[in-house]
Structures are given as structure tokens and as C-alpha cells.
Enzyme design. Sequence first.
Site, mmCIF file in Angstrom:
data_model
loop_
_atom_site.group_PDB
_atom_site.id
_atom_site.type_symbol
_atom_site.label_atom_id
_atom_site.label_comp_id
_atom_site.label_asym_id
_atom_site.label_seq_id
_atom_site.Cartn_x
_atom_site.Cartn_y
_atom_site.Cartn_z
ATOM 1 N N ASP A 1 25.128 52.963 46.865
ATOM 2 C CA ASP A 1 24.963 54.241 46.158
ATOM 3 C C ASP A 1 26.311 54.745 45.620
ATOM 4 O O ASP A 1 26.681 55.905 45.827
ATOM 5 C CB ASP A 1 24.368 55.308 47.094
ATOM 6 C CG ASP A 1 23.187 54.796 47.903
ATOM 7 O OD1 ASP A 1 22.373 54.045 47.337
ATOM 8 O OD2 ASP A 1 23.080 55.145 49.089
ATOM 9 N N GLU B 1 14.027 57.135 42.387
ATOM 10 C CA GLU B 1 15.126 57.801 43.082
ATOM 11 C C GLU B 1 16.433 57.494 42.364
ATOM 12 O O GLU B 1 16.461 56.837 41.324
ATOM 13 C CB GLU B 1 15.199 57.341 44.553
ATOM 14 C CG GLU B 1 15.509 55.863 44.730
ATOM 15 C CD GLU B 1 15.587 55.419 46.189
ATOM 16 O OE1 GLU B 1 15.046 56.134 47.061
ATOM 17 O OE2 GLU B 1 16.176 54.356 46.460
ATOM 18 N N HIS C 1 20.818 52.353 42.088
ATOM 19 C CA HIS C 1 21.497 53.590 42.487
ATOM 20 C C HIS C 1 22.902 53.668 41.892
ATOM 21 O O HIS C 1 23.904 53.599 42.586
ATOM 22 C CB HIS C 1 21.551 53.771 43.993
ATOM 23 C CG HIS C 1 21.734 55.222 44.348
ATOM 24 N ND1 HIS C 1 20.869 55.889 45.168
ATOM 25 C CD2 HIS C 1 22.665 56.128 43.957
ATOM 26 C CE1 HIS C 1 21.261 57.156 45.271
ATOM 27 N NE2 HIS C 1 22.355 57.322 44.533
#
Length: 320
Positions: free
Chosen positions: A16, A198, A262
Amino acid sequence: MDKTMNNKPFIEQRADPYVMRHTDGKYYFTASVPAYDKIVLRRADSLKDLQTAEETVIWTKHESGEMSKHIWAPELHYLDGKWYVYFAAGERDDIWKIRPFILECADADPITGTWVEKGKMQRSDDDIYSFEAFSLDATVFEHRGQRYYIWAEKVSVGIQISNLYIARMESPTKLATAQVLLTTPDYDWERVDIWVNEGPAVLKKNGRIFVTFSASATGECYCMGLLSIGEDEDLLDPRAWKKERYPVLTSSKEASLYGPGHNSFTTLEDGTEVCVYHARPYSEIVGDPLYDPNRHAMLMKVEWDEKGYPVFDFKNNIEF
């Protein structure tokens, strides 16, 4: 900079990944660490030098209660003269009770300065739904004098689908408007093992606002999708957003990169747009992919097609 295809990590075991280039030109890096137990920060004068920059722990998880488990996906932002870290965290006794939290630093230097916990992101006064369920991966961006917050949240009933939502911000710690649904997992590539949208990241160019996001479970099937909207449109009108039918970045056996996603965006010193993302160098994972430590931060030059849309290709990976 080698322009040939390669898969050398930018920074190993940092999932991330988030890179911020501050107004003074310095680069900052943060990411999820494999133990999910702290927030780290690096600073360098160039993107390249982040690789070897000293890493400082600016905050460590609690022993119990809120913010005591699964410290995920921190992002560093400089808003209204202060530094903010937006991140998600769970509880030791309820590890999947993931919610969005905020740290604030009023000092000039975010690495040596004092960080203060500001609690959970506050929803707007007319919103009774946001942050009541599994919520994470918040990002913040500005457009025409307004600040917006995009995050992932699971619907609180049924099979717990993870959607992306957007709201306008009142302050760095509170939303001004109720949530608006941006995207839900519509397509097969968003529904592998788990139905997930996401990890939003924002890139503005060519009269449009682009939002990349990640989809499906965190193994080889993890991939990146793309939303966009015209810069003159109402960002809180869900019908004004366009979602691409197919993913824009998927696992590649040729590149030996699996589960890309991500991401965040930054620029090289010359202004070239760079996608900072994570991926693994192998597809076979023993146990839960979430706890496999080898999601490495990678760099990719962003190219643009004839329509003015971003193109993501492993052949443009950057190795310093």
C-alpha cells in the site's frame, strides 16, 4: 533510469505504498509494514533516494482497544498548514473492526515533530451510515477549492461487499456531506474470491479526474481498475463518473509481478507522472495472502493514450 522491462522492487516489503512530493520538492514515503503494527515515514530530496532513506517510526499501535491491530495503508497529507496521516486500524479483541483514523502534526518537520491522535474520521451531521462497518483506504484530494475524501467501506449487511464512496470535507477531520457511492464490484475481475473495490488514488490531467482502485482478493487476482470524471462535472453526482469495463493493470507472468494494486501517484523531478504500487514476485502463496510479507513497492512511469487516459504497463517500470 533503465527503460527496459524489469521487476526490481523500489522498496521491499512495503505494501500500500504512498509517496507525497511536498511543496518544497522533498519526497515522503509511507506504507503498510508486514507486521501491521506501526506507521513509518521516509524523506529524501529525490524519488530515487527514498530507497535508501532512513525510516522513522512516527507512531505505534495501541496494546488494546481502538488502533491496536491491523494498522493499514497510511497516507501523508499536508492540509491547512499541518501534517495529517490517514490510516485504518482494527482492535485486538475484534481484529476486523477496521475503521479510519487520523494523526495530526502541527510541527514543520513531520519526522521529528509530535503526532497527536485525532480519533476516527467524523462523518457529516446528516450521515448515519458512514464508518459503521469495515472502512479503510482513505485518500484526500482537492479540486477547485474543495477538498474530497474517498474511502472503501463494506456494506453492513449480507456478504459484506466493499464499495468506494466519496464525500466533500468540512475540515481535515470531518466530512461536510453524506457518502456518495462511486463504485461497487460490478464485473468478474472485481469479484475473485472476495467482492472488493478499495485503495483509491487520484490523478488529474487532460481535463479529467482519474481514480484508480484495486479489486478482488489480495493474491494473484488483485488488480487495478479506473474511474474518471470531467473536471467540470459535479464530483458528488455518481452518474457523472465513468468506470472502465476492464482492469487497467493485472498480474503478469512475463514480468513476474503478481497482484498489482493499491497505488498512489507522484512525479519525477521533471514532472513525469509515476504510479507507485505494490506487487509480489511470485503467484503461489502459502496461507492467507494478507499475511504474506512480500508485497513490494514498485514504480511505473504513467503513459497517456490518444484519448488522454492513463496507460499502465509493466514495460514502463522504473528501476534506478
